[in-house]
Write a protein that holds these residues in place. Sequence first.
Motif, PDB file in Angstrom:
ATOM      1  N   ASN A 162      35.393  45.120  43.771  1.00 47.63           N
ATOM      2  CA  ASN A 162      36.039  46.032  42.827  1.00 47.63           C
ATOM      3  C   ASN A 162      35.471  47.409  43.088  1.00 47.63           C
ATOM      4  O   ASN A 162      34.306  47.681  42.772  1.00 47.63           O
ATOM      5  CB  ASN A 162      35.745  45.620  41.379  1.00 47.63           C
ATOM      6  CG  ASN A 162      36.539  44.416  40.953  1.00 47.63           C
ATOM      7  OD1 ASN A 162      37.695  44.268  41.339  1.00 47.63           O
ATOM      8  ND2 ASN A 162      35.942  43.552  40.163  1.00 47.63           N
ATOM      9  N   THR A 182      35.924  40.686  49.017  1.00 48.05           N
ATOM     10  CA  THR A 182      36.572  41.810  48.353  1.00 48.05           C
ATOM     11  C   THR A 182      35.648  42.317  47.260  1.00 48.05           C
ATOM     12  O   THR A 182      34.847  41.560  46.701  1.00 48.05           O
ATOM     13  CB  THR A 182      37.921  41.407  47.728  1.00 48.05           C
ATOM     14  OG1 THR A 182      37.702  40.311  46.826  1.00 48.05           O
ATOM     15  CG2 THR A 182      38.913  41.011  48.790  1.00 48.05           C
ATOM     16  N   HIS A 210      39.931  49.246  41.679  1.00 50.49           N
ATOM     17  CA  HIS A 210      40.904  48.535  42.489  1.00 50.49           C
ATOM     18  C   HIS A 210      40.159  47.664  43.497  1.00 50.49           C
ATOM     19  O   HIS A 210      39.042  47.970  43.906  1.00 50.49           O
ATOM     20  CB  HIS A 210      41.847  49.498  43.210  1.00 50.49           C
ATOM     21  CG  HIS A 210      41.145  50.519  44.058  1.00 50.49           C
ATOM     22  ND1 HIS A 210      40.538  51.650  43.534  1.00 50.49           N
ATOM     23  CD2 HIS A 210      40.940  50.595  45.398  1.00 50.49           C
ATOM     24  CE1 HIS A 210      40.000  52.368  44.504  1.00 50.49           C
ATOM     25  NE2 HIS A 210      40.228  51.748  45.639  1.00 50.49           N
ATOM     26  N   VAL A 237      39.337  46.045  46.995  1.00 51.42           N
ATOM     27  CA  VAL A 237      39.455  46.415  48.404  1.00 51.42           C
ATOM     28  C   VAL A 237      38.769  45.344  49.253  1.00 51.42           C
ATOM     29  O   VAL A 237      37.765  44.770  48.849  1.00 51.42           O
ATOM     30  CB  VAL A 237      38.820  47.796  48.688  1.00 51.42           C
ATOM     31  CG1 VAL A 237      39.533  48.886  47.914  1.00 51.42           C
ATOM     32  CG2 VAL A 237      37.342  47.793  48.348  1.00 51.42           C
TER      33      VAL A 237
END
Length: 474
Positions: A220, A218, A40, A42
């Motif tokens: 993964n 960001t 996800h 972040v």
Amino acid sequence: MSIRERVPGGTDPRPLGGLDDAFGAGWLRMIALEPAPQEHMVPLRDARLVRVLGLVEDALRRTGDGSRRSVPSAGALYPYDVVVVGGSGRRPQVLRPDLTRGICAALPLSGAAAADLRAALDEDGGIDGADHVVLLARPWLSMRKYGPRGHLYTQLDAGHAATSLLGTALGQGPAVLRLRVPRRRISACLDPFLPYREVHSVVSVEAARKDDQVRETTVNLTSLPRRDVAESMERFCWSQIPEALRDGGDRALPVTSAPVVVVDDAPGGLRRIGRHEWRLLTRLRQSCKRFDQQEQPADGVAAALEVITTALPTDLPDVTGGDGGVRMSVLTGPGPIADACRRRLPGGDIRLAVSDAANDPAVVTRLCLGQRHIGWAKALVMFHLRTERLLRAGRPQDVRDALFRASAAAHLIYLGAARNGVAVTAVGGFDTRALRSVAGIGDGEEVVYLMALGVEAGTGGKLDRLAVAHAHGE
């Protein structure tokens, strides 16, 4: 267990129609795979972590367009892992960037373990409040393909990676590389999550300041698998490595800036790799797939080799007295390249060997164990040292130092070749006895690294310039 029970890896329970339960369960267990870890996105707002993760990306994972690796590797295996320890706040963050898939795992260390890891890395670090990049050699990835000799390739590949990390970091600010670190203490923190890894080195970089222009990014983020699926095979390879070599180390030494091969001061043009050049030359670096028979501009080869005079800030001991240093022999045939090397190469632990054999592609092919694509190389570069100085009882750090010196010098030559338009590649298989004979070095010399330089035949770069394949989470 009953054959109807769920086996590891998420295999569905099902009857096997009369097959022996033990056989069926064993076969299903053998082919089972762990589920893919969930990923996800972040946001990463810590400027220090953003900066050091970008450093790892530039130094090891990608150059130019596409996911091309920045450093060479035997068989394009890249047998190492990277752990980043840094970030602001009381509790350091410990991240493992996945160099093949471009994702990152947060290692779930306890607060005490993370603090102990940070304290071990800060010990004799040389830069106050630094962030750290820990390079972990993973011998299994090479040993499963090359057998026990894969451990040598692992050390050389890790040396390339460490040198690239250091040089890329120096382009941004102060940085140092240490080989003498508290390995057992570091391993005690990381082994529960990354077993069968050897602490190769630590690159410490000055932390980004609050006013540095580092944008939020960001990543993964993924969960770390409990253990690797190939743990039993990895354990077998690990058992073949002498324990003293895995764990041993000498006392800490101060960091000094010096060439990794002893050189005399010599006249010449721009020889060293400047800090501002690392990123550009890393983007240009590639390994040659096949050499061409056309003539090579002589000064280009000599200029590519001169860069080994580049000083690197490391904790390597002073070997100017001749104890433990790696020597470099340049083997080439009579002609302009030999003349240029005589004029431009520094002395010290660098010697020139001129032989008619080096101008014969059939001989060069035999020296490289039948690798015909090497035959038209214009020069062979050997890194070697006396075996009695490499392997001394109670001195495993000598082996680490020697292999790092060889791989760091080789990495500089890769960059020097990129700067001067010279094709270059590492040669993993070679006839050591024949090389010693042709180059005129003694039987007591151990050749640990061989490189070939020449003209690219236009067949494209080797696999270490392509995206790396991975399977089953590797």
